[in-house]
Design a protein around this motif. Structure first.
Motif, PDB file in Angstrom:
ATOM      1  N   ALA A 259       0.838  -1.197   0.000  1.00 54.31           N
ATOM      2  CA  ALA A 259       0.000   0.000   0.000  1.00 54.31           C
ATOM      3  C   ALA A 259       0.873   1.246   0.000  1.00 54.31           C
ATOM      4  N   ILE A 260       0.389   2.285  -0.658  1.00 54.48           N
ATOM      5  CA  ILE A 260       1.019   3.599  -0.631  1.00 54.48           C
ATOM      6  C   ILE A 260       0.008   4.559  -0.020  1.00 54.48           C
ATOM      7  N   ILE A 261       0.371   5.172   1.101  1.00 52.92           N
ATOM      8  CA  ILE A 261      -0.525   6.092   1.788  1.00 52.92           C
ATOM      9  C   ILE A 261      -0.108   7.522   1.477  1.00 52.92           C
ATOM     10  N   ILE A 262      -1.056   8.318   0.988  1.00 54.73           N
ATOM     11  CA  ILE A 262      -0.768   9.720   0.667  1.00 54.73           C
ATOM     12  C   ILE A 262      -1.237  10.628   1.800  1.00 54.73           C
ATOM     13  N   PHE A 263      -0.306  11.488   2.262  1.00 52.43           N
ATOM     14  CA  PHE A 263      -0.645  12.534   3.229  1.00 52.43           C
ATOM     15  C   PHE A 263      -0.320  13.892   2.624  1.00 52.43           C
ATOM     16  N   PRO A 264      -1.096  14.922   2.945  1.00 53.34           N
ATOM     17  CA  PRO A 264      -0.805  16.272   2.443  1.00 53.34           C
ATOM     18  C   PRO A 264      -0.144  17.147   3.500  1.00 53.34           C
ATOM     19  N   TYR A 265       0.630  18.106   3.046  1.00 47.07           N
ATOM     20  CA  TYR A 265       1.247  19.140   3.884  1.00 47.07           C
ATOM     21  C   TYR A 265       0.407  20.397   3.679  1.00 47.07           C
ATOM     22  N   GLY A 266      -0.794  20.393   4.219  1.00 44.76           N
ATOM     23  CA  GLY A 266      -1.734  21.459   3.885  1.00 44.76           C
ATOM     24  C   GLY A 266      -2.357  21.145   2.531  1.00 44.76           C
ATOM     25  N   ARG A 267      -2.827  22.188   1.842  1.00 44.44           N
ATOM     26  CA  ARG A 267      -3.375  21.986   0.498  1.00 44.44           C
ATOM     27  C   ARG A 267      -2.188  21.941  -0.456  1.00 44.44           C
ATOM     28  N   SER A 268      -1.685  20.725  -0.657  1.00 45.88           N
ATOM     29  CA  SER A 268      -0.413  20.564  -1.365  1.00 45.88           C
ATOM     30  C   SER A 268      -0.476  19.556  -2.510  1.00 45.88           C
ATOM     31  N   GLY A 269      -1.672  19.292  -3.026  1.00 44.40           N
ATOM     32  CA  GLY A 269      -1.783  18.451  -4.208  1.00 44.40           C
ATOM     33  C   GLY A 269      -1.953  16.967  -3.964  1.00 44.40           C
ATOM     34  N   SER A 270      -2.383  16.558  -2.775  1.00 45.02           N
ATOM     35  CA  SER A 270      -2.565  15.123  -2.506  1.00 45.02           C
ATOM     36  C   SER A 270      -3.683  14.543  -3.377  1.00 45.02           C
ATOM     37  N   ASP A 271      -4.777  15.295  -3.526  1.00 46.65           N
ATOM     38  CA  ASP A 271      -5.880  14.832  -4.381  1.00 46.65           C
ATOM     39  C   ASP A 271      -5.471  14.841  -5.849  1.00 46.65           C
ATOM     40  N   LEU A 272      -4.685  15.838  -6.231  1.00 47.01           N
ATOM     41  CA  LEU A 272      -4.189  15.897  -7.610  1.00 47.01           C
ATOM     42  C   LEU A 272      -3.330  14.677  -7.905  1.00 47.01           C
ATOM     43  N   LEU A 273      -2.416  14.351  -6.993  1.00 45.68           N
ATOM     44  CA  LEU A 273      -1.546  13.191  -7.207  1.00 45.68           C
ATOM     45  C   LEU A 273      -2.371  11.923  -7.324  1.00 45.68           C
ATOM     46  N   GLN A 274      -3.369  11.765  -6.455  1.00 46.93           N
ATOM     47  CA  GLN A 274      -4.216  10.572  -6.540  1.00 46.93           C
ATOM     48  C   GLN A 274      -4.931  10.512  -7.878  1.00 46.93           C
ATOM     49  N   SER A 275      -5.369  11.669  -8.373  1.00 50.23           N
ATOM     50  CA  SER A 275      -6.076  11.690  -9.658  1.00 50.23           C
ATOM     51  C   SER A 275      -5.163  11.273 -10.814  1.00 50.23           C
TER      52      SER A 275
ATOM     53  N   TYR B 292       6.412   3.473 -15.356  1.00 59.50           N
ATOM     54  CA  TYR B 292       5.928   4.787 -15.752  1.00 59.50           C
ATOM     55  C   TYR B 292       5.007   4.640 -16.954  1.00 59.50           C
ATOM     56  N   ASP B 293       3.915   5.388 -16.942  1.00 60.36           N
ATOM     57  CA  ASP B 293       2.954   5.352 -18.037  1.00 60.36           C
ATOM     58  C   ASP B 293       2.471   6.769 -18.315  1.00 60.36           C
ATOM     59  N   GLN B 294       2.202   7.078 -19.569  1.00 61.54           N
ATOM     60  CA  GLN B 294       1.745   8.408 -19.951  1.00 61.54           C
ATOM     61  C   GLN B 294       0.427   8.788 -19.282  1.00 61.54           C
ATOM     62  N   SER B 295      -0.333   7.779 -18.839  1.00 59.64           N
ATOM     63  CA  SER B 295      -1.609   8.055 -18.169  1.00 59.64           C
ATOM     64  C   SER B 295      -1.399   8.866 -16.890  1.00 59.64           C
ATOM     65  N   LEU B 296      -0.190   8.808 -16.342  1.00 56.09           N
ATOM     66  CA  LEU B 296       0.115   9.531 -15.109  1.00 56.09           C
ATOM     67  C   LEU B 296       0.093  11.052 -15.293  1.00 56.09           C
ATOM     68  N   LEU B 297       0.108  11.499 -16.514  1.00 57.37           N
ATOM     69  CA  LEU B 297       0.113  12.935 -16.790  1.00 57.37           C
ATOM     70  C   LEU B 297      -1.295  13.521 -16.881  1.00 57.37           C
ATOM     71  N   ARG B 298      -2.306  12.652 -16.744  1.00 57.08           N
ATOM     72  CA  ARG B 298      -3.698  13.116 -16.897  1.00 57.08           C
ATOM     73  C   ARG B 298      -4.443  13.029 -15.571  1.00 57.08           C
ATOM     74  N   SER B 299      -5.046  14.127 -15.170  1.00 56.24           N
ATOM     75  CA  SER B 299      -5.803  14.189 -13.929  1.00 56.24           C
ATOM     76  C   SER B 299      -7.239  13.746 -14.183  1.00 56.24           C
TER      77      SER B 299
ATOM     78  N   TYR C   7     -10.692  10.884 -12.675  1.00 53.95           N
ATOM     79  CA  TYR C   7     -11.267   9.851 -11.808  1.00 53.95           C
ATOM     80  C   TYR C   7     -12.210   9.029 -12.669  1.00 53.95           C
ATOM     81  N   HIS C   8     -12.004   7.721 -12.643  1.00 54.31           N
ATOM     82  CA  HIS C   8     -12.750   6.805 -13.509  1.00 54.31           C
ATOM     83  C   HIS C   8     -12.585   7.197 -14.979  1.00 54.31           C
ATOM     84  N   GLY C   9     -11.396   7.697 -15.309  1.00 50.11           N
ATOM     85  CA  GLY C   9     -11.092   8.054 -16.686  1.00 50.11           C
ATOM     86  C   GLY C   9     -11.726   9.353 -17.169  1.00 50.11           C
ATOM     87  N   LYS C  10     -12.428  10.047 -16.261  1.00 51.50           N
ATOM     88  CA  LYS C  10     -13.092  11.296 -16.629  1.00 51.50           C
ATOM     89  C   LYS C  10     -12.323  12.476 -16.029  1.00 51.50           C
TER      90      LYS C  10
END
Length: 363
Positions: free
Chosen positions: A3-19, A232-239, A241-244
């Motif tokens: 498992a990889i657990i994501i934590f944010p340092y304030g509003r620092s892009g944790s949701d963006l990274l997950q997307s 690494y995959d090019q899909s990582l450059l697209r934000s 959820y469920h491909g949308k």
């Protein structure tokens, strides 16, 4: 599998990274924050697999119908901001139960099978899944992972930006209805102590700078992929959820268009007095220098620093003003309690003898 657990340092892009992890063939994740600790405490003594699945579906309806997730704007996905996703919860339950064939009902298997069952229910193959990504969001909920092989990703940004963005986001969301003195202290405490807490836990954790994620996207994501053990995959450059396509959460107010090669921290100095800036840069000078937010430590009178830290920060006073306007006597009293706690966490030795990791872009 780990498992990889994501934590944010304030509003620092944790949701963006997950997307950005969305649609990666080697990753299984839920489309949003999952409070594993709270869920596990609820079902820890449950022996019925069907019952566990029922509880999950009931607690996380937003994962099965994104129109319910308005705070993350999952009801406004897609290029035209009019798409959403649905997942059949009965299919999920059947998949979850089927995954337990010849497996023991324990914490580890419940955690992994919840995620894999969700991936299956979304039409994904689980044959190549290597990583479970969980956006836990709150360090206080970092419990019940003892039996689960895991690492941590900490997303960070300039501390001044992290604090002002957090305050601005919550003041702007529903006219500040959900703000409180506790929340103000929570923002400050996270910025000041999260590195120390993670280092003292002696776990493997990786740092992703929001600035680097935007400005050096490919390099950062290639290094991160190698670090956590996926291709690494090019899909990582697209934000998405469920491909949308995802446009950022509602706290951002404006719509955010994924990775931005022209990204610049917009620090709102209306949330700081000059003395506040001196305090923050003094006590967090190692953070500023280690992650290239400042070139050298500020030279200030130590005695004066210790004196002015006793005065309220402007952010604290703004939160107090909100409570006074609302005539919330309880929170007005709590303001002084959390003010005292904030003074206590501003120490010279916060990061004494601790080796901070580099951000993944520089590995």
């Amino acid at each position: 599998m780990k498992a990889i657990i994501i934590f944010p340092y304030g509003r620092s892009g944790s949701d963006l990274l997950q997307s950005l992890f969305d649609n990666h063939k080697e990753i299984s994740q839920f489309p949003g924050v999952f409070f594993w600790t709270k869920f596990y405490q609820k079902i820890r003594f449950e022996n019925n697999i069907q019952r566990i699945a029922d509880i999950f579906v009931n607690d996380y309806k937003i994962f099965f119908d994104s129109r319910l997730n308005k705070i993350e704007r999952h009801e406004q996905l897609g290029e035209k901001k009019n798409s959403f996703y649905q997942v059949n919860n009965e299919l999920f339950k059947n998949n979850f139960i089927a995954l337990f064939k010849d497996k023991i009902l324990n914490k580890k298997n419940i955690f992994f099978n919840l995620h894999l069952a969700y991936s299956l229910s979304c039409g994904e193959s689980i044959e190549k899944k290597k990583i479970i990504v969980i956006n836990l969001h709150h360090l206080e909920l970092y419990k019940d992972f003892e039996d689960i092989n895991h690492e941590v990703i900490l997303t960070i940004r300039n501390p001044m930006a992290a604090l002002s963005s957090s305050a601005k986001g919550w003041f702007g969301y529903k006219s500040g209805k959900h703000t409180s003195p506790w929340q103000c202290y929570y923002f400050i405490n996270r910025v000041f102590r999260i590195f120390k807490i993670l280092i003292e836990k002696k776990i493997s954790f990786h740092v992703v700078k929001l600035e680097s994620l935007h400005l050096e996207s490919q390099k950062t994501l290639k290094n991160l992929s190698k670090t956590i053990g996926i291709n690494y995959d090019q899909s990582l450059l697209r934000s998405s959820y469920h491909g949308k396509k995802w446009w950022g959460d509602s706290l951002s107010i404006k719509y955010l268009d994924g990775l931005n090669p022209y990204f610049k921290n917009n620090i709102d100095y209306n949330y700081f007095y000059k003395k506040d800036i001196i305090l923050i840069k003094h006590y967090l000078h190692i953070i500023f220098i280690n992650f290239d937010y400042e070139k050298e430590e500020l030279r200030k009178n130590i005695y004066l620093i210790h004196l002015i830290k006793l005065l309220p920060l402007k952010i604290e006073l703004l939160f107090l003003k909100k409570e006074i306007k609302s005539f919330n006597l309880k929170n007005i009293i709590f303001f002084f309690f959390y003010w005292f706690k904030r003074v206590k966490i501003m120490k010279e030795d916060v990061y004494k003898d601790l080796n901070l990791p580099k951000d993944v872009t520089k590995l």
